[in-house]
Write an enzyme that holds these catalytic residues in place. Structure first.
Site, mmCIF file in Angstrom:
data_model
loop_
_atom_site.group_PDB
_atom_site.id
_atom_site.type_symbol
_atom_site.label_atom_id
_atom_site.label_comp_id
_atom_site.label_asym_id
_atom_site.label_seq_id
_atom_site.Cartn_x
_atom_site.Cartn_y
_atom_site.Cartn_z
ATOM 1 N N GLU A 1 -7.933 18.662 35.867
ATOM 2 C CA GLU A 1 -8.130 18.481 34.683
ATOM 3 C C GLU A 1 -8.424 20.334 34.088
ATOM 4 O O GLU A 1 -9.306 20.699 33.086
ATOM 5 C CB GLU A 1 -10.095 17.885 34.026
ATOM 6 C CG GLU A 1 -9.924 17.280 32.660
ATOM 7 C CD GLU A 1 -11.171 16.487 32.964
ATOM 8 O OE1 GLU A 1 -11.615 16.381 34.254
ATOM 9 O OE2 GLU A 1 -11.491 16.132 31.955
ATOM 10 N N ARG B 1 -15.073 15.084 47.729
ATOM 11 C CA ARG B 1 -15.516 13.527 47.246
ATOM 12 C C ARG B 1 -15.337 12.169 48.504
ATOM 13 O O ARG B 1 -16.081 11.526 48.564
ATOM 14 C CB ARG B 1 -16.246 13.994 46.342
ATOM 15 C CG ARG B 1 -16.717 14.750 45.777
ATOM 16 C CD ARG B 1 -17.281 14.928 44.416
ATOM 17 N NE ARG B 1 -16.820 15.560 43.145
ATOM 18 C CZ ARG B 1 -16.486 15.904 42.299
ATOM 19 N NH1 ARG B 1 -15.907 14.709 41.207
ATOM 20 N NH2 ARG B 1 -15.337 16.744 41.323
HETATM 21 O O1 LIG Z 1 -7.837 12.400 37.793
HETATM 22 P P1 LIG Z 1 -8.004 14.376 38.715
HETATM 23 O O2 LIG Z 1 -7.988 14.970 37.580
HETATM 24 O O3 LIG Z 1 -6.852 14.649 39.837
HETATM 25 O O4 LIG Z 1 -8.998 14.830 38.785
HETATM 26 C C1 LIG Z 1 -10.233 14.116 40.125
HETATM 27 C C2 LIG Z 1 -10.352 15.040 41.145
HETATM 28 O O5 LIG Z 1 -11.117 16.039 40.525
HETATM 29 C C3 LIG Z 1 -12.806 15.995 41.595
HETATM 30 O O6 LIG Z 1 -11.884 16.834 42.732
HETATM 31 P P2 LIG Z 1 -12.058 18.063 42.217
HETATM 32 O O7 LIG Z 1 -10.557 19.026 43.000
HETATM 33 O O8 LIG Z 1 -13.215 19.241 41.119
HETATM 34 O O9 LIG Z 1 -12.654 19.433 43.903
HETATM 35 P P3 LIG Z 1 -14.002 18.820 44.598
HETATM 36 O O10 LIG Z 1 -14.092 17.289 45.358
HETATM 37 O O11 LIG Z 1 -13.791 19.726 45.138
HETATM 38 O O12 LIG Z 1 -15.327 19.057 44.413
HETATM 39 C C4 LIG Z 1 -12.409 14.546 41.889
HETATM 40 O O13 LIG Z 1 -13.353 14.897 42.883
HETATM 41 C C5 LIG Z 1 -11.303 14.489 42.151
HETATM 42 O O14 LIG Z 1 -10.279 14.861 43.614
HETATM 43 N N1 LIG Z 2 -14.657 15.118 34.339
HETATM 44 C C1 LIG Z 2 -14.903 14.401 36.349
HETATM 45 N N2 LIG Z 2 -16.279 14.772 36.154
HETATM 46 C C2 LIG Z 2 -16.107 14.442 37.519
HETATM 47 N N3 LIG Z 2 -14.677 15.214 38.259
HETATM 48 C C3 LIG Z 2 -14.379 15.744 37.934
HETATM 49 N N4 LIG Z 2 -12.633 15.965 38.165
HETATM 50 C C4 LIG Z 2 -12.118 16.108 37.238
HETATM 51 N N5 LIG Z 2 -12.267 15.638 36.059
HETATM 52 C C5 LIG Z 2 -13.689 15.174 36.080
#
Ligand SMILES: O=P(O)(O)OC[C@H]1O[C@H](OP(=O)(O)OP(=O)(O)O)[C@H](O)[C@@H]1O
Ligand SMILES: Nc1ncnc2[nH]cnc12
Length: 194
Positions: free
Chosen positions: A107, A70
């Site tokens: 998370e 993202r």
């Molecule tokens: O602060 P944190 O607990 O580390 O979570 C935040 C991260 O989680 C999500 O990505 P995700 O790992 O779900 O991957 P994606 O972008 O591929 O959906 C989001 O885009 C952040 O990168």
């Molecule tokens: N609560 C949340 N919503 C969207 N993206 C996430 N990545 C990790 N935690 C998330």
């Protein structure tokens, strides 16, 4: 610059409202902050980019590092807006060249970030971009990845912060900004160490 009402940038409310919250996704108990609804509104999407471009242009930033996936949505536009190169921080086994890697806990799982060796040079000013911060584990991994590069400056920017979660200590020590935070306002924390 921003037109402000009562000291608060009026764009922030719209940005906050445009992010859909989906309970129990992808697992029971997770309040998922879905930025895809924001992307469907070009004016609001543009506002997100402009807020960060306005804040960080003319600061000598030569590189924007975007976190897959993202961070790739917002990072390139912000990079172009401030006249910087874009460095993708990718998930494992996606980059063809020599990489350095950093594993981290999410998370709802674990993951790893990789960056091409040579993408950034000592002394460069680098901005790290992602869509949101939840536990902060991902941002911390990005900071650890960039740490040995002896870059001059770094900041972590996100469109929103998941308010129910305690940030990992390292993120509290980082400079980061969240358009949507506990106060649905711009939150900025600063420090020289991470
Ligand atoms: O602060 P944190 O607990 O580390 O979570 C935040 C991260 O989680 C999500 O990505 P995700 O790992 O779900 O991957 P994606 O972008 O591929 O959906 C989001 O885009 C952040 O990168
Ligand atoms: N609560 C949340 N919503 C969207 N993206 C996430 N990545 C990790 N935690 C998330």
């Amino acid at each position: 610059m921003l037109e402000e009402e009562n000291g608060v940038d009026p764009r922030l409310q719209a940005i906050s409202a445009a992010i859909r919250v989906v309970p129990h996704f992808p697992k029971p108990g997770i309040m998922f902050n879905d930025i895809t609804t924001l992307l469907l509104r070009p004016k609001v999407f543009k506002d997100v980019v402009e807020i960060f471009v306005d804040r960080y242009r003319d600061m000598g930033i030569s590189a924007v590092a975007g976190i897959e996936a993202r961070g790739f949505i917002f990072g390139p536009s912000i990079a172009l807006g401030i006249g910087a190169k874009f460095i993708p921080l990718r998930k494992p086994k996606k980059l063809p060249g020599e990489v350095i890697s950093e594993a981290y806990v999410l998370e709802y799982g674990t993951d790893c970030l990789e960056m091409h060796v040579g993408a950034v040079h000592p002394g460069e000013r680098v901005l790290v971009i992602d869509d949101l911060v939840a536990t902060g584990g991902t941002l911390c991994a990005a900071i650890r990845l960039l740490g040995p590069m002896q870059i001059e400056w770094k900041a972590c920017l996100c469109t929103c912060r998941v308010p129910s979660l305690e940030l990992q200590n390292q993120v509290n020590l980082c400079q980061y900004s969240a358009v949507r935070s506990l106060q649905a306002n711009v939150a900025t924390k600063s420090s020289t160490h991470c």
